[in-house]
Structures are given as structure tokens and as C-alpha cells.
Design an enzyme around this catalytic site. Structure first.
Site, PDB file in Angstrom:
ATOM      1  N   THR A  63       0.864  -1.195   0.000  1.00 44.58           N
ATOM      2  CA  THR A  63       0.000   0.000   0.000  1.00 44.58           C
ATOM      3  C   THR A  63       0.894   1.236   0.000  1.00 44.58           C
ATOM      4  O   THR A  63       1.662   1.451   0.942  1.00 44.58           O
ATOM      5  CB  THR A  63      -0.916  -0.029   1.236  1.00 44.58           C
ATOM      6  OG1 THR A  63      -1.723  -1.198   1.130  1.00 44.58           O
ATOM      7  CG2 THR A  63      -1.796   1.204   1.302  1.00 44.58           C
ATOM      8  N   GLU A 106      -6.701  -9.889   6.936  1.00 51.26           N
ATOM      9  CA  GLU A 106      -5.983 -10.869   7.753  1.00 51.26           C
ATOM     10  C   GLU A 106      -6.984 -11.860   8.313  1.00 51.26           C
ATOM     11  O   GLU A 106      -8.105 -11.487   8.683  1.00 51.26           O
ATOM     12  CB  GLU A 106      -5.282 -10.160   8.909  1.00 51.26           C
ATOM     13  CG  GLU A 106      -3.843  -9.860   8.592  1.00 51.26           C
ATOM     14  CD  GLU A 106      -3.127  -9.249   9.769  1.00 51.26           C
ATOM     15  OE1 GLU A 106      -2.553  -8.183   9.568  1.00 51.26           O
ATOM     16  OE2 GLU A 106      -3.153  -9.836  10.866  1.00 51.26           O
ATOM     17  N   CYS A 108      -3.416  -2.105   9.194  1.00 46.96           N
ATOM     18  CA  CYS A 108      -3.818  -1.390   7.974  1.00 46.96           C
ATOM     19  C   CYS A 108      -4.627  -0.124   8.221  1.00 46.96           C
ATOM     20  O   CYS A 108      -4.204   0.960   7.825  1.00 46.96           O
ATOM     21  CB  CYS A 108      -4.597  -2.335   7.079  1.00 46.96           C
ATOM     22  SG  CYS A 108      -3.676  -3.819   6.703  1.00 46.96           S
TER      23      CYS A 108
HETATM   24  C1  UGA Z   1      -8.329  -4.395   6.109  1.00 52.03           C
HETATM   25  C2  UGA Z   1      -9.301  -4.387   4.914  1.00 52.03           C
HETATM   26  O1  UGA Z   1     -10.566  -4.911   5.324  1.00 52.03           O
HETATM   27  C3  UGA Z   1      -8.750  -5.205   3.746  1.00 52.03           C
HETATM   28  O2  UGA Z   1      -9.624  -5.087   2.618  1.00 52.03           O
HETATM   29  C4  UGA Z   1      -7.362  -4.650   3.370  1.00 52.03           C
HETATM   30  O3  UGA Z   1      -6.767  -5.398   2.319  1.00 52.03           O
HETATM   31  C5  UGA Z   1      -6.448  -4.721   4.584  1.00 52.03           C
HETATM   32  O4  UGA Z   1      -7.044  -3.951   5.652  1.00 52.03           O
HETATM   33  C6  UGA Z   1      -5.125  -4.141   4.192  1.00 52.03           C
HETATM   34  O5  UGA Z   1      -5.062  -2.954   3.918  1.00 52.03           O
HETATM   35  O6  UGA Z   1      -4.170  -4.911   4.048  1.00 52.03           O
HETATM   36  P1  UGA Z   1      -7.759  -6.139   8.050  1.00 52.03           P
HETATM   37  O7  UGA Z   1      -6.854  -5.102   8.607  1.00 52.03           O
HETATM   38  O8  UGA Z   1      -7.282  -7.530   7.936  1.00 52.03           O
HETATM   39  O9  UGA Z   1      -8.254  -5.739   6.570  1.00 52.03           O
HETATM   40  O10 UGA Z   1      -9.005  -6.169   9.024  1.00 52.03           O
HETATM   41  P2  UGA Z   1     -10.572  -5.930   8.928  1.00 52.03           P
HETATM   42  O11 UGA Z   1     -11.259  -7.225   8.884  1.00 52.03           O
HETATM   43  O12 UGA Z   1     -10.901  -4.957   7.878  1.00 52.03           O
HETATM   44  O13 UGA Z   1     -10.830  -5.280  10.371  1.00 52.03           O
HETATM   45  C7  UGA Z   1     -10.158  -4.081  10.754  1.00 52.03           C
HETATM   46  C8  UGA Z   1     -10.627  -3.614  12.112  1.00 52.03           C
HETATM   47  O14 UGA Z   1     -11.973  -3.179  12.060  1.00 52.03           O
HETATM   48  C9  UGA Z   1     -10.586  -4.703  13.200  1.00 52.03           C
HETATM   49  O15 UGA Z   1     -10.085  -4.152  14.384  1.00 52.03           O
HETATM   50  C10 UGA Z   1     -12.036  -5.109  13.358  1.00 52.03           C
HETATM   51  O16 UGA Z   1     -12.358  -5.617  14.626  1.00 52.03           O
HETATM   52  C11 UGA Z   1     -12.737  -3.778  13.100  1.00 52.03           C
HETATM   53  N1  UGA Z   1     -14.144  -3.935  12.649  1.00 52.03           N
HETATM   54  C12 UGA Z   1     -14.411  -4.477  11.425  1.00 52.03           C
HETATM   55  C13 UGA Z   1     -15.183  -3.500  13.463  1.00 52.03           C
HETATM   56  O17 UGA Z   1     -14.963  -2.977  14.590  1.00 52.03           O
HETATM   57  N2  UGA Z   1     -16.469  -3.612  13.011  1.00 52.03           N
HETATM   58  C14 UGA Z   1     -16.767  -4.154  11.811  1.00 52.03           C
HETATM   59  O18 UGA Z   1     -17.982  -4.225  11.462  1.00 52.03           O
HETATM   60  C15 UGA Z   1     -15.716  -4.602  10.991  1.00 52.03           C
END
Ligand code: UGA
Length: 438
Positions: free
Chosen positions: A121, A154, A261
């Protein structure tokens, strides 16, 4: 096809393994020799659902190789750069030093036409800079520098690799598009392949992550309001999400977003925009409010517990379930604030204990399981939505605890499980409407 992946982290390893599984010859390259040694010895270096099986299978089949020698990129049709771009400690912008170093080192091994694709990124215009670095180092290199942002989550990296919502290819080179169309042929026609300019592709990644971060912040704010006005966040989120323009995903309230991220990319995006004299007020606010949210969560726990010398059992340290990653985890920040407030902690996480230990050192008790964490605690606090926490024997937990209180910041328990406990969950209002009207 022959592909070389530079960087074997949470993006590079699943990507390399995925392309090998699709029948390509893949070499994954990393400077960290101990990592490469482990991978060559058949020991996987990260936890990612379903990855180990694919890694072992393709390694044995000879389609997936590992090396710490960058010369191994020679002959590849596509070189994918997937090195980290962490937040620079001083400028708070994306630190591109590893990326530029990799570009400089690989340049001399470009001996036939090669697509060099940036999956890391990176700020807008980084592609142009990397192109300059390679051309300067090797003026006769025949290559195209393309942006192919990654959208893997992840914990779901393998699933997301094989089931992407979209593939973005940022280039105006027909030759590069032809090569990448071949690489991505197995995804077609199910997955839309969007060809854009390189700058657009670079920005799509940041804009997507910042949008998702804001969506979480928004639902967290609405959740706070639900608590005051007597509404229920799950009902509100469901009602919102059924509108296809809004969508049902990323509407779960929680203790704030974390991970390697969203925090990094939102910061980098606003910094990047400032360089162009553009203010991204919404993203700025999201960054600020997310920090506040984590502290607010810690203070809520302290308030619920009452006494200062109390002990909290913390269930969940990773920033979300399905990963061992604790980077920028709200759970870790909440633990640090609770410690600052004088609360003792007994912590447990199914996968993140080792990584958490690097952050929390010897300031907490590392429990062997959730029951050990709960022993004599004054409150049980759920900070990560691991399935196993919803399957605990809560009668046993209640007997073990000093005081029967549960704080559930992931809303994973139901009313039957928490019978006999003082139970606090997010976005569940109890105030009667008469309060609002009076
Ligand atoms: C995020 C993006 O979703 C991916 O599309 C992207 O490729 C990635 O970053 C990256 O840039 O490499 P990730 O960091 O693995 O993915 O995690 P997410 O599943 O997106 O969750 C991120 C945070 O948001 C977590 O702390 C999660 O608990 C929180 N979250 C997510 C919430 O509090 N509520 C939700 O409804 C969804």
C-alpha cells in the site's frame, strides 16, 4: 507463468501461495534469512486460516519456492512487491524505505520484459518514483511498473485471494495488461477486473480502507447513541444494512478499529492529501475519534468495576479474531490504559499471547485459558470476537469470579449465557423514552 513475490508477510505469503495453487511457478523472496530458512524447512511463519495446507502442498509440488536472494527474480514474468510500508515514526507518512531498497536491488535482474507490480500500500505517485529508481539503476531494463493494490483481510487472506470482490490493475501499458490478464485469467469472468491509471489504483486502496474505517466509526457513534436513547444497535445496523446502498458489512460496533492497515492507512492518506493542500476532514476525525474510543472503552470498564484495586479478566488481545496479530489492537491499548488506572489484568487470547507479551511485558498475568483468566476477577471483559468465548461454561466462570460482571465489547453473548451476571454490551439502550421526552 513465473512469478516472484518480494516480501513474505501477511500479504506476500498468501499471495505467493495462492498464485502457486493456480499453477504458476512462484518464488517468494525475503531479506529475513531466518524466515526463509523456516519456510524452506516446511515451517509456516504466519497463522492464516487454510494457508498451511496450501503452502505444504505447493511447496512439495515444487511450484512454491523461497529464497533470500533477490537475483531469483530473474526470468519472472511478473515481480510482485509486497513489502511493508509502516507508519514513519516522525513524519507519520508511509515509510517507503524497504520498497525503494527492493526496487533498487531488483533492477539489475530485469533481463527480459517484466511486469513489476506494486502490491504494497503506497501513496499516490509512488509507482512513478519506483519506475524512476529502476530505470536509473538499470537504464536498459524492459519493464512496466504497475499498481495492483491488495484487499486481503488478515484471517481471511486465503478466502479473499480466491474470492476477490474486484481486481484493480493500474497501468496504461497494453503489454502489462496482457500479462496480468493471463495471471488473473482464473478469476475471470466471475471477478470484475478494473483497469485504471496507476494513480487511481494507488488511491483506490487508501480510499477503500479509510471509507471502511469511517463506516466502523459511524456505527460506533450510533451505538453510543443507542445506549442513551433506548435503541438496539443490532436492530439499527440490520435495518440500515438491508439498504443495498449501505450494505450490511462493517456495521458491527466494537472497541475501535485496529490492525496493521486501517490506523496506518488513514494516517498516511490524510498526510498524503495535505501535501496536495487537500484536507480530508472526515478521515482526520475518524483517526481522532478511534483513539478516543479506545480510551473511552477502558474508562467504561473501570467505571463498571468500581474499585481501583480491582482485577479484570481480559478475553481477547488480537485486533480481531482469526489472527495472531496484535498490531494497533484496541485490546492492547485498552489493557495499557487499565494498567495506568491501577487495574490488575489476567489476560487470555487463543492465538495472540506470544505477540501480546512483547507489548504488555510482565505487567499482566498470562492465563492458560479463559477460566484461569476469570479466577477471582472482578469483571470479565471480552475485547476480541473469538468464537470460543461464546462457547464457555458461564456457570463455571461465575463460580470462579470474585464479582459476576461481564463487559462484552464485541456483543457475542446472548441473554441466556449471561444470566446471573451484571452484563454490559455495546449499543443496547435501557433508557425509557419518557426520559428523552421529559
Ligand atoms: C483491512 C481491509 O478490510 C482489507 O480489505 C485490506 O486489504 C487490509 O485492511 C489491508 O489494507 O491490508 P484487516 O486489517 O485484515 O483488513 O481487518 P478488517 O477485517 O478490515 O478489520 C479491521 C478492524 O476493524 C478490526 O479491528 C475489526 O475488529 C474492526 N471492525 C471491522 C469493526 O470494529 N467492526 C466491523 O464491522 C468490521
Amino acid at each position: 507463468m513465473r512469478a516472484a513475490i518480494i516480501g513474505t508477510g501477511y500479504v506476500g505469503l498468501p499471495t505467493g501461495t495462492g498464485f502457486a495453487e493456480l499453477g504458476n511457478d512462484v518464488v517468494c523472496i525475503d531479506k529475513l534469512t531466518e524466515k526463509i530458512d523456516m519456510l524452506n524447512d516446511g515451517k509456516i511463519t504466519i497463522f492464516e486460516e487454510g494457508l498451511e495446507e496450501l503452502y505444504q502442498k505447493n511447496r512439495r509440488a515444487g511450484r512454491l519456492k523461497f529464497s533470500s536472494d533477490i537475483a531469483q527474480i530473474e526470468g519472472a514474468d511478473v515481480v510482485i512487491i509486497a513489502v511493508g510500508t509502516p507508519t514513519h515514526p516522525v513524519t507519520k507518512e508511509a515509510d517507503l524505505s524497504c520498497l525503494f531498497e527492493a526496487a533498487e536491488e531488483l533492477a539489475v535482474y530485469l533481463k527480459k520484459y517484466t511486469v513489476v507490480a506494486l502490491k504494497s500500500t503506497v501513496p499516490v505517485c509512488t509507482g512513478a518514483e519506483v519506475e524512476r529508481i529502476i530505470s536509473k539503476k538499470n537504464p536498459s531494463a524492459d519493464f512496466d511498473l504497475v499498481s495492483i493494490p491488495e484487499f486481503l483481510r488478515e484471517g481471511f487472506a486465503v478466502y479473499d485471494f480466491f474470492n476477490p470482490d474486484r481486481i484493480v490493475i493500474g497501468t496504461d501499458s497494453a503489454r502489462a495488461i496482457a500479462v496480468l490478464n493471463r495471471l488473473y485469467a482464473p478469476f475471470s469472468p466471475k471477478t470484475p477486473i478494473l483497469i485504471t491509471t496507476r494513480n487511481s489504483a494507488e488511491l483506490i486502496k487508501y480510499a477503500s480502507n479509510a471509507f471502511l474505517a469511517m463506516k466502523i466509526l459511524y456505527i460506533n457513534e450510533i451505538s453510543n447513541f443507542c445506549e442513551k436513547c433506548g435503541a438496539k444497535i443490532e436492530e439499527v445496523a440490520k435495518g440500515m444494512g438491508l439498504d443495498s446502498r449501505i450494505g450490511s458489512k462493517f456495521l458491527k460496533p466494537g472497541p475501535g478499529y485496529g490492525g496493521s492497515c486501517f490506523p496506518k492507512d488513514t494516517l498516511a492518506l490524510t498526510k498524503m492529501a495535505k501535501r496536495y493542500n487537500v484536507s480530508l476532514h472526515l478521515t482526520d476525525t475518524a483517526i481522532e475519534k478511534n483513539e478516543e474510543r479506545k480510551l473511552d472503552m477502558a474508562h467504561r470498564i473501570a467505571d463498571i468495576m468500581g474499585a481501583q484495586s480491582a482485577t479484570a479478566a481480559i478475553l481477547g488481545l488480537t485486533y480481531k479474531s482469526g489472527t495472531d496479530d496484535v498490531r494497533q489492537s484496541p485490546a492492547i491499548d485498552i489493557c495499557k490504559e487499565l494498567l495506568r488506572l491501577g487495574i490488575s489484568l489476567r489476560v487470555y487470547d487463543p492465538k495472540g499471547m506470544q505477540n501480546a507479551e512483547e507489548q504488555l511485558k510482565d505487567q499482566v498475568y498470562y492465563a492458560a485459558d479463559p477460566y484461569d483468566a476469570a479466577a477471582n476477577a472482578d469483571a470479565l471483559v471480552i475485547l476480541t470476537e473469538w468464537d470460543e468465548f461464546a462457547e464457555l461454561d458461564f456457570n463455571r466462570i461465575r463460580d470462579l469470579m470474585q464479582s459476576a460482571k461481564i463487559v462484552d465489547f464485541r456483543n457475542i453473548l446472548n441473554s441466556r449465557q449471561v444470566e446471573g451476571f451484571l452484563y454490559h454490551r455495546l449499543g443496547c439502550g435501557v433508557h425509557p423514552c419518557s426520559l428523552v421526552n421529559s
